[in-house]
Design a protein around this motif. Sequence first.
Motif, PDB file in Angstrom:
ATOM      1  N   GLU A   1       0.791  -1.288   0.060  1.00 47.60           N
ATOM      2  CA  GLU A   1       0.102   0.083   0.146  1.00 47.60           C
ATOM      3  C   GLU A   1       0.727   1.326   0.047  1.00 47.60           C
ATOM      4  OE1 GLU A   1      -4.144   1.441   2.177  1.00 47.60           O
ATOM      5  OE2 GLU A   1      -2.675   0.295   3.278  1.00 47.60           O
TER       6      GLU A   1
ATOM      7  N   ALA B   1       2.321   1.737  -3.378  1.00 48.23           N
ATOM      8  CA  ALA B   1       1.318   2.206  -4.374  1.00 48.23           C
ATOM      9  C   ALA B   1       1.260   3.746  -4.233  1.00 48.23           C
ATOM     10  CB  ALA B   1       0.274   1.453  -4.432  1.00 48.23           C
TER      11      ALA B   1
ATOM     12  N   ALA C   1      -2.220  -2.174  -7.734  1.00 45.86           N
ATOM     13  CA  ALA C   1      -2.245  -1.345  -6.268  1.00 45.86           C
ATOM     14  C   ALA C   1      -2.318   0.085  -6.437  1.00 45.86           C
ATOM     15  CB  ALA C   1      -1.146  -1.822  -5.300  1.00 45.86           C
TER      16      ALA C   1
ATOM     17  N   HIS D   1      -5.179   2.607  -5.689  1.00 46.36           N
ATOM     18  CA  HIS D   1      -5.025   3.682  -4.731  1.00 46.36           C
ATOM     19  C   HIS D   1      -5.792   4.999  -5.387  1.00 46.36           C
ATOM     20  CE1 HIS D   1      -3.080   6.394  -1.926  1.00 46.36           C
ATOM     21  NE2 HIS D   1      -2.797   7.345  -2.837  1.00 46.36           N
TER      22      HIS D   1
ATOM     23  N   HIS E   1     -10.711  -2.779  -0.094  1.00 45.19           N
ATOM     24  CA  HIS E   1      -9.424  -2.473  -0.537  1.00 45.19           C
ATOM     25  C   HIS E   1      -8.286  -3.121  -0.169  1.00 45.19           C
ATOM     26  CE1 HIS E   1      -6.776   0.557  -2.503  1.00 45.19           C
ATOM     27  NE2 HIS E   1      -5.956   0.355  -1.409  1.00 45.19           N
TER      28      HIS E   1
ATOM     29  N   LEU F   1      -5.404  -6.009  -1.672  1.00 42.08           N
ATOM     30  CA  LEU F   1      -3.892  -5.637  -1.584  1.00 42.08           C
ATOM     31  C   LEU F   1      -3.260  -6.781  -0.946  1.00 42.08           C
ATOM     32  CD1 LEU F   1      -3.729  -2.175   0.166  1.00 42.08           C
ATOM     33  CD2 LEU F   1      -2.729  -2.664  -2.215  1.00 42.08           C
TER      34      LEU F   1
ATOM     35  N   ASN G   1      -0.737  -9.336  -2.788  1.00 42.86           N
ATOM     36  CA  ASN G   1       0.710  -9.645  -2.250  1.00 42.86           C
ATOM     37  C   ASN G   1       0.892 -10.931  -2.183  1.00 42.86           C
ATOM     38  OD1 ASN G   1       3.256  -8.693  -1.001  1.00 42.86           O
ATOM     39  ND2 ASN G   1       2.316  -9.405   0.999  1.00 42.86           N
TER      40      ASN G   1
END
Length: 309
Positions: free
Chosen positions: A17, A20, A116, A120, A151, A155, A159
């Motif tokens: 996060e 990004a 990602a 964002h 969200h 993410l 990952n």
Amino acid sequence: MDLQNELNKAGGFKNLELLAKQVVEGFVAGMHKSPFHGFSAEFAEHKIYNQGESTRHIDWKLFAKTDKLFTKRYDDETNLRCHLIVDNSSSMHYPELKEYGIDALNKIAFSALASASLMHILKKQRDAVGLSIYSDNYDFYAPEKGSERHHQMLLHQLNAMVVKKPESRKTETFTYLHQIAEKIHRRSLIFFFTDMFQTETDDAQLFDALRHLKHNKHEVVLFHVFDKEKELQFDFDNAPKRFIDVETGDHVNLYADRIKENYETAIKDYFKDIRLKCQQYRIAYVEADINKDFNNILTTYMIARQKFL
């Protein structure tokens, strides 16, 4: 057991996060050099005012700075639905890496960080985003939503995708594209990350599936992810090497310079055919070299968004 810590130990992104956010902030900082001048740092919280709309929510302070009319966004606004598709086949995990960061990416990690970064922006725009991941199975699907919980879940999946490499597995992209197309009912902007390396699928089946993605007036952008230095230019030293097909396990021993010229010609012809077919079927085709930054990805998003809305 903390699954996130286990993923980090396995070599995943330490903070996808945050990375990004850094990618997007770097892109926004450079927007004054682009055609989007005047639509820079504030773009994520505003939309352009269209003649005939209510003037109630015009941001007059921003008008004083930019001489352009923008209206403020609110939490209940969803102007766009976006679905991200990521090819997680074995070939997408080239080259093999132990750690990942902005300057250390293979094809799957590039796709994850690009996704990602798009997420964002979409979150700040109050837009809804969904995600599909496939390898030799339809590994993950989430419909388009805009909540913070959603969200964070996406993410986490991105990952995990980087860490969990499918071993020597064939994939039939067209099968999963058809399944994904059947799940996306409301008009959406679709971003598809793939290296277009298919073991047994002929181009007709693949592009038929891509056409299916365009039904219901969806807009499709194909990000062709590749390592230009190695996969397009075949830039290897001339020591004898064993080249292995990661999806079939087949291999060949050779000196790189003996086939370099023929390889480059064949791969350039293949890439050209892909671009032409995308043009024929009105699918936006974008090169995504993992050795470059993400500006091309995010600029494509900005242009696609303006056309879509």
